[in-house]
Design a protein around this motif. Sequence first.
Motif, PDB file in Angstrom:
ATOM      1  N   CYS A  17       0.972  -1.067  -0.060  1.00 45.05           N
ATOM      2  CA  CYS A  17       0.017   0.009  -0.033  1.00 45.05           C
ATOM      3  C   CYS A  17       0.914   1.387   0.097  1.00 45.05           C
ATOM      4  CB  CYS A  17      -0.905  -0.103   1.276  1.00 45.05           C
ATOM      5  SG  CYS A  17      -2.053  -1.502   1.337  1.00 45.05           S
ATOM      6  N   SER A  18       0.096   2.357  -0.472  1.00 43.01           N
ATOM      7  CA  SER A  18       0.992   3.489  -0.748  1.00 43.01           C
ATOM      8  C   SER A  18       0.801   4.495   0.453  1.00 43.01           C
ATOM      9  CB  SER A  18       0.550   4.317  -2.059  1.00 43.01           C
ATOM     10  OG  SER A  18      -0.856   4.681  -1.612  1.00 43.01           O
ATOM     11  N   ASN A  19       2.059   5.143   0.969  1.00 43.59           N
ATOM     12  CA  ASN A  19       2.223   5.965   1.976  1.00 43.59           C
ATOM     13  C   ASN A  19       2.938   7.198   1.695  1.00 43.59           C
ATOM     14  OD1 ASN A  19       1.309   7.509   4.458  1.00 43.59           O
ATOM     15  ND2 ASN A  19       2.358   5.614   5.671  1.00 43.59           N
ATOM     16  N   THR A  70     -11.313  -0.987   0.097  1.00 36.77           N
ATOM     17  CA  THR A  70     -10.310   0.057   0.081  1.00 36.77           C
ATOM     18  C   THR A  70     -10.303   1.222   1.145  1.00 36.77           C
ATOM     19  OG1 THR A  70     -10.526  -0.503  -2.413  1.00 36.77           O
ATOM     20  CG2 THR A  70      -9.418   1.712  -1.740  1.00 36.77           C
ATOM     21  N   TYR A  83      -2.363   8.236   1.768  1.00 40.96           N
ATOM     22  CA  TYR A  83      -2.361   6.769   1.904  1.00 40.96           C
ATOM     23  C   TYR A  83      -3.403   6.021   1.103  1.00 40.96           C
ATOM     24  CZ  TYR A  83      -2.621   2.180   4.171  1.00 40.96           C
ATOM     25  OH  TYR A  83      -2.869   1.111   4.581  1.00 40.96           O
ATOM     26  N   LYS A  84      -3.273   4.926   0.358  1.00 40.67           N
ATOM     27  CA  LYS A  84      -4.258   4.123  -0.129  1.00 40.67           C
ATOM     28  C   LYS A  84      -4.214   2.633  -0.026  1.00 40.67           C
ATOM     29  CE  LYS A  84      -5.730   4.862  -4.538  1.00 40.67           C
ATOM     30  NZ  LYS A  84      -6.345   5.448  -5.462  1.00 40.67           N
ATOM     31  N   CYS A  85      -4.893   1.700   0.322  1.00 33.98           N
ATOM     32  CA  CYS A  85      -4.558   0.226   0.234  1.00 33.98           C
ATOM     33  C   CYS A  85      -5.973  -0.278   0.338  1.00 33.98           C
ATOM     34  CB  CYS A  85      -3.994  -0.131   1.560  1.00 33.98           C
ATOM     35  SG  CYS A  85      -3.335  -1.646   1.701  1.00 33.98           S
ATOM     36  N   HIS A  87      -7.687  -4.168   0.361  1.00 32.85           N
ATOM     37  CA  HIS A  87      -7.458  -5.615   0.753  1.00 32.85           C
ATOM     38  C   HIS A  87      -8.663  -6.472  -0.086  1.00 32.85           C
ATOM     39  CE1 HIS A  87      -6.244  -5.175   5.225  1.00 32.85           C
ATOM     40  NE2 HIS A  87      -5.444  -4.661   4.375  1.00 32.85           N
ATOM     41  N   TYR A  96      -1.685  -8.644   4.493  1.00 30.36           N
ATOM     42  CA  TYR A  96      -2.409  -8.205   5.694  1.00 30.36           C
ATOM     43  C   TYR A  96      -2.747  -9.381   6.601  1.00 30.36           C
ATOM     44  CZ  TYR A  96      -6.602 -10.097   3.214  1.00 30.36           C
ATOM     45  OH  TYR A  96      -7.722 -10.594   2.570  1.00 30.36           O
ATOM     46  N   PHE A 102      -6.564  -2.146   8.829  1.00 28.05           N
ATOM     47  CA  PHE A 102      -5.329  -1.581   8.195  1.00 28.05           C
ATOM     48  C   PHE A 102      -4.241  -0.849   9.098  1.00 28.05           C
ATOM     49  CE2 PHE A 102      -8.911  -1.732   5.138  1.00 28.05           C
ATOM     50  CZ  PHE A 102      -8.324  -2.138   3.936  1.00 28.05           C
ATOM     51  N   THR A 104      -1.038   1.831   9.329  1.00 29.08           N
ATOM     52  CA  THR A 104       0.002   2.929   8.566  1.00 29.08           C
ATOM     53  C   THR A 104       0.370   3.933   9.581  1.00 29.08           C
ATOM     54  OG1 THR A 104       0.167   4.349   6.671  1.00 29.08           O
ATOM     55  CG2 THR A 104      -1.843   4.391   7.881  1.00 29.08           C
TER      56      THR A 104
END
Length: 300
Positions: A17-19, A70, A83-85, A87, A96, A102, A104
């Motif tokens: 996931c992006s952060n 999401t 941030y976006k992730c 599952h 996960y 989630f 982060t």
Amino acid sequence: MKNLFFLAVICLVAAACSNEESMDSSVNLSGEQVMAPVKVRIDGVTISQEGFNGRRAVSVNDYTGVKMVTLAFYRVSDGTEVYKCTHIKEDPNATYTTFGEFSTSLPLGSYTMVVLAYSGNHAITLTSPTAATYGSNQVMDTFADTQEVVVNSISAVNLSATLDRIVAALGVQSTDIRPTEITQMRITYTKGGKNFNPTTGAATVDTGFQNLIVHSGSAGSTIYAGGFLFLATDEETMNVTIETLDAQQHVITTKTVNDVPLKRNRVTILTGAIYDVNASIAVGSIQINSGWLADFNKEF
């Protein structure tokens, strides 16, 4: 539904996931990034209880209608996604530990948190708290929640969310038998859309679209098919065209039902002769049955 509370919980960031780090001075102290650990738990999705009055929250792990979740955070000051992730429940390579939980870290600041839960095999394209789309993919059963979140210290933040359904559904029930040569059905909506605002749940494009359904069962029996769509308002009335097609997508029959009432979180069911070329369209009695909110049945 807008539960927000704080606990001392620290978890690792999911690698897939992006952060993105913020460089906004409003969330920086002395030019350095001050980060706070954040954990988000999806408590569940709110559904109607079939056969009962009222609604209840169901865990995303237990509810088979949710295949993906999401989560995203957008900085309030400029809308930047930090941030976006997503599952995927049945992902064999998932990183996960628990589906719908989630972890982060976020810089100090104010954020809009967006959570989407949905069925299907294609991730929703989410670009802001007010813009998301299924693109060329079919709209699926969709739940959403947004919250305003303030991270004002390095203490761990724990958030929870319960999501509400934001789509309407249309079902088509044939009263006649599907011939062997009919392999597909095309449903055309004159309103609604695939693009939506996660905060309001409303369609952001209200020009309608087509939904192609390929029949998987054997011919020689009645069929029930349909799909989901986002409405521009909580309730909309529109014309719906039902076409039957052969394997080469040649149109065999066409039926248009006028003034079909659709409502968010409700299934509207159209019942009638689909395959009989000579059958005329007529509006029959309207009945209310148990369903999401309550099924709306319309004969033609």
